[in-house]
Scaffold this active site. Sequence first.
Site, PDB file in Angstrom:
ATOM      1  N   ASN A 119       0.863  -1.176   0.000  1.00  0.00           N
ATOM      2  CA  ASN A 119       0.000   0.000   0.000  1.00  0.00           C
ATOM      3  C   ASN A 119       0.896   1.221   0.000  1.00  0.00           C
ATOM      4  O   ASN A 119       1.782   1.345   0.844  1.00  0.00           O
ATOM      5  CB  ASN A 119      -0.883   0.006   1.251  1.00  0.00           C
ATOM      6  CG  ASN A 119      -1.834  -1.179   1.276  1.00  0.00           C
ATOM      7  OD1 ASN A 119      -2.347  -1.599   0.248  1.00  0.00           O
ATOM      8  ND2 ASN A 119      -2.051  -1.742   2.456  1.00  0.00           N
ATOM      9  N   HIS A 128       6.930   3.208   6.590  1.00  0.00           N
ATOM     10  CA  HIS A 128       8.201   2.500   6.333  1.00  0.00           C
ATOM     11  C   HIS A 128       7.803   1.408   5.350  1.00  0.00           C
ATOM     12  O   HIS A 128       6.956   0.562   5.678  1.00  0.00           O
ATOM     13  CB  HIS A 128       8.769   1.946   7.644  1.00  0.00           C
ATOM     14  CG  HIS A 128      10.079   1.202   7.502  1.00  0.00           C
ATOM     15  ND1 HIS A 128      11.190   1.501   8.277  1.00  0.00           N
ATOM     16  CD2 HIS A 128      10.447   0.173   6.703  1.00  0.00           C
ATOM     17  CE1 HIS A 128      12.191   0.676   7.943  1.00  0.00           C
ATOM     18  NE2 HIS A 128      11.761  -0.150   6.996  1.00  0.00           N
ATOM     19  N   HIS A 166       6.752  -1.519   3.228  1.00  0.00           N
ATOM     20  CA  HIS A 166       6.527  -2.907   3.639  1.00  0.00           C
ATOM     21  C   HIS A 166       5.657  -3.616   2.625  1.00  0.00           C
ATOM     22  O   HIS A 166       4.829  -2.994   1.951  1.00  0.00           O
ATOM     23  CB  HIS A 166       5.901  -2.989   5.035  1.00  0.00           C
ATOM     24  CG  HIS A 166       4.659  -2.158   5.192  1.00  0.00           C
ATOM     25  ND1 HIS A 166       4.713  -0.803   5.420  1.00  0.00           N
ATOM     26  CD2 HIS A 166       3.358  -2.491   5.151  1.00  0.00           C
ATOM     27  CE1 HIS A 166       3.475  -0.334   5.515  1.00  0.00           C
ATOM     28  NE2 HIS A 166       2.625  -1.332   5.341  1.00  0.00           N
TER      29      HIS A 166
HETATM   30  P1  AMP Z   1      -0.347  -0.673   5.900  1.00  0.00           P
HETATM   31  O1  AMP Z   1      -1.755  -0.388   6.346  1.00  0.00           O
HETATM   32  O2  AMP Z   1      -0.218  -1.231   4.522  1.00  0.00           O
HETATM   33  O3  AMP Z   1       0.557   0.507   6.160  1.00  0.00           O
HETATM   34  O4  AMP Z   1       0.149  -1.861   6.835  1.00  0.00           O
HETATM   35  C1  AMP Z   1       0.587  -1.664   8.133  1.00  0.00           C
HETATM   36  C2  AMP Z   1       0.360  -2.951   8.852  1.00  0.00           C
HETATM   37  O5  AMP Z   1       1.138  -2.933  10.026  1.00  0.00           O
HETATM   38  C3  AMP Z   1      -1.085  -3.211   9.271  1.00  0.00           C
HETATM   39  O6  AMP Z   1      -1.577  -4.376   8.625  1.00  0.00           O
HETATM   40  C4  AMP Z   1      -0.995  -3.357  10.791  1.00  0.00           C
HETATM   41  O7  AMP Z   1      -1.846  -4.359  11.301  1.00  0.00           O
HETATM   42  C5  AMP Z   1       0.468  -3.691  10.982  1.00  0.00           C
HETATM   43  N1  AMP Z   1       1.017  -3.333  12.276  1.00  0.00           N
HETATM   44  C6  AMP Z   1       0.888  -2.151  12.934  1.00  0.00           C
HETATM   45  N2  AMP Z   1       1.582  -2.185  14.091  1.00  0.00           N
HETATM   46  C7  AMP Z   1       2.164  -3.407  14.156  1.00  0.00           C
HETATM   47  C8  AMP Z   1       3.017  -4.061  15.115  1.00  0.00           C
HETATM   48  N3  AMP Z   1       3.404  -3.448  16.243  1.00  0.00           N
HETATM   49  N4  AMP Z   1       3.396  -5.336  14.861  1.00  0.00           N
HETATM   50  C9  AMP Z   1       2.998  -5.961  13.731  1.00  0.00           C
HETATM   51  N5  AMP Z   1       2.220  -5.399  12.796  1.00  0.00           N
HETATM   52  C10 AMP Z   1       1.804  -4.137  12.999  1.00  0.00           C
HETATM   53 ZN    ZN Z   2      11.550   3.166   9.420  1.00  0.00          ZN
END
Ligand code: AMP
Ligand code: ZN
Length: 114
Positions: free
Chosen positions: A84, A95, A97
């Site tokens: 995304n 960051h 991902h």
């Molecule tokens: P996005 O919405 O594509 O930016 O994805 C971010 C993702 O990070 C989401 O699916 C969240 O559930 C996940 N997320 C947020 N905080 C954490 C955390 N502390 N550990 C693992 N996943 C996380």
């Molecule tokens: Zn970072």
Amino acid sequence: MDCLFCKIIAGEIPSAKVYEDEFVFAFKDIQPIAPVHYLFVPKPHICCAKKITAENSGSVAKIFEAIAKVAEDEGLESYRVINNCGEDAGQSVMHLHFHLLAGKKMGWGEQSLG
Ligand code: AMP
Ligand code: ZN
């Protein structure tokens, strides 16, 4: 830098790690939307796909190598990789991902990802 995923990579915030090498860190998503839902992040901080350049795209290649390894190790026959980029696309952590989703039949189209 106040970045959640940099802190996870540094071990300052706990995570359920599934893979790590020199370039890549991967861990279970805290709010999974599929039976397998991992996040693959480059160790260097890159905010988003918009900032991928000739200088840093090596980390992205390493991520896809890592995804292939993890998928092979876990016997994932079929999976989806999602990035995304930007608010409207649903990016909530700035960051870069890649989500690895597997373990269920997935639809396609706007309504299929929630
Ligand atoms: P996005 O919405 O594509 O930016 O994805 C971010 C993702 O990070 C989401 O699916 C969240 O559930 C996940 N997320 C947020 N905080 C954490 C955390 N502390 N550990 C693992 N996943 C996380
Ligand atoms: Zn970072």
